[in-house]
Design an enzyme around this catalytic site. Structure first.
Site, PDB file in Angstrom:
ATOM      1  N   THR A 122     -32.962  11.505   4.430  1.00 57.17           N
ATOM      2  CA  THR A 122     -32.414  12.784   3.983  1.00 57.17           C
ATOM      3  C   THR A 122     -30.898  12.805   3.878  1.00 57.17           C
ATOM      4  O   THR A 122     -30.325  13.752   3.377  1.00 57.17           O
ATOM      5  CB  THR A 122     -32.847  13.906   4.945  1.00 57.17           C
ATOM      6  OG1 THR A 122     -32.585  13.464   6.285  1.00 57.17           O
ATOM      7  CG2 THR A 122     -34.314  14.193   4.803  1.00 57.17           C
ATOM      8  N   HIS A 170     -28.005   9.799  12.286  1.00 61.11           N
ATOM      9  CA  HIS A 170     -27.290  10.588  13.293  1.00 61.11           C
ATOM     10  C   HIS A 170     -27.904  10.318  14.659  1.00 61.11           C
ATOM     11  O   HIS A 170     -28.833   9.506  14.777  1.00 61.11           O
ATOM     12  CB  HIS A 170     -27.287  12.071  12.930  1.00 61.11           C
ATOM     13  CG  HIS A 170     -28.650  12.652  12.695  1.00 61.11           C
ATOM     14  ND1 HIS A 170     -29.552  12.832  13.712  1.00 61.11           N
ATOM     15  CD2 HIS A 170     -29.278  13.052  11.566  1.00 61.11           C
ATOM     16  CE1 HIS A 170     -30.652  13.339  13.227  1.00 61.11           C
ATOM     17  NE2 HIS A 170     -30.532  13.476  11.921  1.00 61.11           N
ATOM     18  N   HIS A 193     -31.700  10.083  15.188  1.00 57.86           N
ATOM     19  CA  HIS A 193     -32.270   8.803  14.786  1.00 57.86           C
ATOM     20  C   HIS A 193     -31.959   7.726  15.809  1.00 57.86           C
ATOM     21  O   HIS A 193     -32.778   6.858  16.087  1.00 57.86           O
ATOM     22  CB  HIS A 193     -31.679   8.339  13.445  1.00 57.86           C
ATOM     23  CG  HIS A 193     -31.967   9.254  12.299  1.00 57.86           C
ATOM     24  ND1 HIS A 193     -30.979   9.812  11.537  1.00 57.86           N
ATOM     25  CD2 HIS A 193     -33.138   9.705  11.791  1.00 57.86           C
ATOM     26  CE1 HIS A 193     -31.527  10.557  10.588  1.00 57.86           C
ATOM     27  NE2 HIS A 193     -32.834  10.518  10.732  1.00 57.86           N
ATOM     28  N   LYS A 213     -39.083  23.544  10.604  1.00 60.31           N
ATOM     29  CA  LYS A 213     -37.986  24.025   9.758  1.00 60.31           C
ATOM     30  C   LYS A 213     -38.246  25.476   9.381  1.00 60.31           C
ATOM     31  O   LYS A 213     -39.379  25.884   9.211  1.00 60.31           O
ATOM     32  CB  LYS A 213     -37.904  23.196   8.475  1.00 60.31           C
ATOM     33  CG  LYS A 213     -37.672  21.719   8.706  1.00 60.31           C
ATOM     34  CD  LYS A 213     -36.195  21.421   8.681  1.00 60.31           C
ATOM     35  CE  LYS A 213     -35.869  19.967   8.876  1.00 60.31           C
ATOM     36  NZ  LYS A 213     -36.702  19.258   9.852  1.00 60.31           N
ATOM     37  N   ARG A 243     -36.327  22.179   2.558  1.00 59.89           N
ATOM     38  CA  ARG A 243     -35.194  21.281   2.346  1.00 59.89           C
ATOM     39  C   ARG A 243     -34.823  21.260   0.879  1.00 59.89           C
ATOM     40  O   ARG A 243     -35.665  21.451   0.015  1.00 59.89           O
ATOM     41  CB  ARG A 243     -35.596  19.856   2.701  1.00 59.89           C
ATOM     42  CG  ARG A 243     -35.512  19.522   4.145  1.00 59.89           C
ATOM     43  CD  ARG A 243     -35.979  18.086   4.303  1.00 59.89           C
ATOM     44  NE  ARG A 243     -36.130  17.744   5.700  1.00 59.89           N
ATOM     45  CZ  ARG A 243     -35.137  17.358   6.467  1.00 59.89           C
ATOM     46  NH1 ARG A 243     -33.923  17.292   5.984  1.00 59.89           N
ATOM     47  NH2 ARG A 243     -35.347  17.048   7.737  1.00 59.89           N
ATOM     48  N   GLN A 293     -47.837  11.554   5.513  1.00 58.54           N
ATOM     49  CA  GLN A 293     -47.508  10.799   6.716  1.00 58.54           C
ATOM     50  C   GLN A 293     -48.762  10.209   7.359  1.00 58.54           C
ATOM     51  O   GLN A 293     -48.751   9.089   7.865  1.00 58.54           O
ATOM     52  CB  GLN A 293     -46.757  11.700   7.721  1.00 58.54           C
ATOM     53  CG  GLN A 293     -46.334  10.939   8.955  1.00 58.54           C
ATOM     54  CD  GLN A 293     -45.289  11.671   9.771  1.00 58.54           C
ATOM     55  OE1 GLN A 293     -44.558  12.520   9.267  1.00 58.54           O
ATOM     56  NE2 GLN A 293     -45.212  11.360  11.053  1.00 58.54           N
ATOM     57  N   ASP A 304     -41.240  16.693  17.636  1.00 53.47           N
ATOM     58  CA  ASP A 304     -41.518  17.572  16.496  1.00 53.47           C
ATOM     59  C   ASP A 304     -42.502  16.933  15.517  1.00 53.47           C
ATOM     60  O   ASP A 304     -43.000  17.583  14.610  1.00 53.47           O
ATOM     61  CB  ASP A 304     -40.211  17.953  15.782  1.00 53.47           C
ATOM     62  CG  ASP A 304     -39.395  16.732  15.365  1.00 53.47           C
ATOM     63  OD1 ASP A 304     -39.661  15.630  15.879  1.00 53.47           O
ATOM     64  OD2 ASP A 304     -38.495  16.888  14.525  1.00 53.47           O
ATOM     65  N   LYS A 340     -30.915  21.891  20.292  1.00 50.90           N
ATOM     66  CA  LYS A 340     -30.784  20.504  19.864  1.00 50.90           C
ATOM     67  C   LYS A 340     -29.350  20.026  20.035  1.00 50.90           C
ATOM     68  O   LYS A 340     -28.408  20.713  19.642  1.00 50.90           O
ATOM     69  CB  LYS A 340     -31.156  20.391  18.382  1.00 50.90           C
ATOM     70  CG  LYS A 340     -32.532  19.821  18.168  1.00 50.90           C
ATOM     71  CD  LYS A 340     -32.747  19.443  16.704  1.00 50.90           C
ATOM     72  CE  LYS A 340     -34.243  19.324  16.438  1.00 50.90           C
ATOM     73  NZ  LYS A 340     -34.563  19.169  15.029  1.00 50.90           N
ATOM     74  N   LYS A 370     -25.340  18.278  17.130  1.00 55.58           N
ATOM     75  CA  LYS A 370     -24.878  19.095  16.012  1.00 55.58           C
ATOM     76  C   LYS A 370     -23.508  19.670  16.366  1.00 55.58           C
ATOM     77  O   LYS A 370     -23.280  20.093  17.475  1.00 55.58           O
ATOM     78  CB  LYS A 370     -25.846  20.265  15.778  1.00 55.58           C
ATOM     79  CG  LYS A 370     -27.172  19.852  15.215  1.00 55.58           C
ATOM     80  CD  LYS A 370     -27.329  20.378  13.803  1.00 55.58           C
ATOM     81  CE  LYS A 370     -28.722  20.146  13.259  1.00 55.58           C
ATOM     82  NZ  LYS A 370     -28.994  18.740  12.997  1.00 55.58           N
ATOM     83  N   THR A 371     -22.639  19.674  15.403  1.00 56.07           N
ATOM     84  CA  THR A 371     -21.353  20.340  15.580  1.00 56.07           C
ATOM     85  C   THR A 371     -21.234  21.364  14.452  1.00 56.07           C
ATOM     86  O   THR A 371     -22.073  21.404  13.575  1.00 56.07           O
ATOM     87  CB  THR A 371     -20.178  19.347  15.466  1.00 56.07           C
ATOM     88  OG1 THR A 371     -20.086  18.925  14.109  1.00 56.07           O
ATOM     89  CG2 THR A 371     -20.381  18.141  16.355  1.00 56.07           C
TER      90      THR A 371
END
Length: 406
Positions: free
Chosen positions: A40, A45, A48, A82, A86, A171, A192, A227, A230-231
């Site tokens: 994506t 990040h 992962h 989500k 997306r 999947q 998730d 989570k 994240k910033t």
RNA sequence: GGGAGUGUUCCCGAGCGGCCAAAGGGGGCAGACUGUAAAUCUGUUGUCUUACGACUACGAUGGUUCGAAUCCAUCCGCUCCCA
């Protein structure tokens, strides 16, 4: 200690389809397992990274990973957890992203052919025949059950497109395909992914009559359940272009007290005994644990040199207040030998607008070379640039070097 | 396809035709306290302007009106009910 025990002890294991059998397999056999990564973005990040470390741990224990790049599934988009759909990516973007992922992973995972398989699910998903798939695979899925899955909960209120609804099928089909082609018997993933993984396990059982396994790992969340990674600016990227090592270091240096130990357990290879010993640390000592965390992670993701530089820079800045060469910097020009402080803040990007700059100054958030500037009319003259630059401090943590352009 | 809703600033969300740059909360930023943490308290949070004020903004486009986030029309998106 076996790998499985290690994973358990680090608090990584979330859910398993059959814990006893999984433990037995991981302890006694050479297991082929897979983890999927949807392409994506053009960089991995920390989320992962956690998965990659798990691959690494299992690989070191002699198991064979299949790194599945989601060139097919990314075309659909996982709706799990989500709230919104997306944005759709083009085939070219997806393939480019997947290639970025693969390159980044090379640093952590041993990609030699006998030790690892890299697969792209676009290779088999793109050519599926619709009717055939419905008859072979679709027949094994109950829409009622799919809809009641926890991961679609928020989407049941906001709406779920048929496109995304098929993600679980895609999947699950991956698992079946990898089972058939590589005798892959285990799928791992973040918690998730539980529903999607279960889908695959059940599909293999129904289609092949064989028991395969699924296991999920706890997501990297802070003590408030949010989570991590994240910033305001986005994710904590592993790519140094998207997030420079110093910033990466600072992210971990600044984690909350309650989260340090968890991060050490989840994201480093420090011996578990050593980390457990830190659980009693408090105050200044705990602060030291954050330094260790930041150093270890920066070292793994970037390099030991980067880690050391970041540590030195941070210490220089925060402990002694001294200057450092690793500060973000920008070049500025003077007009008639001076520059107004508001202009300076805008020129350096520390403030996006005049209003913001004024507010910062008026609220006492700006220091230039350790001197507070609280007058918005203040000018910085050429004389102040004796060294060729000035150090501007915004708030407590943001440093910036403004270099005088000759 | 029929019907009912709904779209507001970074997010959620309130909003009487003028007193609306728009309540409240969240988030962000800054100050105090600290340990580069958390919690707490204070200030601030469209752009330009020293300021007065000006400008741009309430899904889009038109319209009514001295005046529209607020009323009307059309369109677009989303949600729900019926089919």
């Amino acid at each position: 200690m076996t790998v499985f025990e290690e994973l358990k002890r680090r608090g990584l294991v979330a859910q398993t389809t059959n814990e006893e059998a999984i433990q037995k397999a991981l302890d006694n056999d050479r297991v082929t397992f897979y983890i999927g990564f949807d392409a994506t973005a053009d960089s991995l990040h920390v989320g992962h990274f956690l998965q990659i470390l798990i691959i690494k741990r299992l690989q070191m224990a002699g198991h064979r990973p299949i790194v599945l790049l989601g060139t097919g599934t990314t075309m659909v988009g996982d709706p799990s957890g989500k709230t919104d759909m997306r944005k759709m990516l083009t085939v070219d973007q997806i393939n480019y992203n997947a290639e970025c992922f693969r390159k980044q992973m090379e640093k952590f995972i041993d990609f030699s052919p006998e030790k690892c398989i890299v697969a792209r699910n676009g290779d088999w998903l793109s050519n599926l025949n619709y009717i055939q798939l419905l008859r072979d695979v679709g027949v094994h899925f109950s829409v009622n059950r799919m809809l009641s899955a926890e991961c679609y909960k928020s989407r049941m209120e906001k709406g779920l497109t048929f496109l995304e609804f098929n993600y679980m099928i895609m999947q699950s089909y991956d698992f079946l395909h990898l089972f058939r082609t590589h005798n892959n018997t285990m799928e791992l993933g973040g918690d998730d992914q539980w529903s999607n993984i279960l889908g695959g396990v059940e599909l293999v059982r129904r289609a092949e009559g064989k028991e395969v396994f699924g296991m999920t790992f706890n997501l990297l969340t802070n003590s408030e359940g949010n989570k991590m990674g994240k910033t305001e600016k986005g994710a904590v990227w592993l790519d140094r272009e998207k997030m420079p090592p110093y910033e990466f270091f600072q992210y971990w240096r600044n984690v909350g007290d309650n989260d340090v130990i968890k991060c050490l357990k989840f994201l480093t290879f420090l011996p578990i005994e050593e980390i457990e010993a830190m659980e009693t640390w408090e105050g200044a000592q705990l602060n030291r644990a954050k330094e260790i965390l930041a150093f270890e992670l920066t070292k793994m993701v970037h390099s030991e040199e980067d880690a050391q530089k970041s540590l030195d820079a941070a210490r220089a800045l925060f402990v002694s207040g001294a200057d450092s060469e690793h500060m973000p910097s920008s070049e500025i020009m003077l007009t008639d030998g001076i520059i107004n402080i508001v202009e300076l803040l805008k020129a350096t990007g520390l403030a996006p607008s005049n209003g913001e700059a004024r507010r910062l100054i008026q609220q006492g958030g700006i220091m230039v070379d350790d001197e507070k500037v609280d007058d918005i009319a203040a000018n910085i003259s050429a004389a102040a640039f004796g060294k060729g630059y000035v150090v501007i401090k915004k708030g407590k943590k943001v440093f910036h070097k403004a270099i005088l352009k000759a």
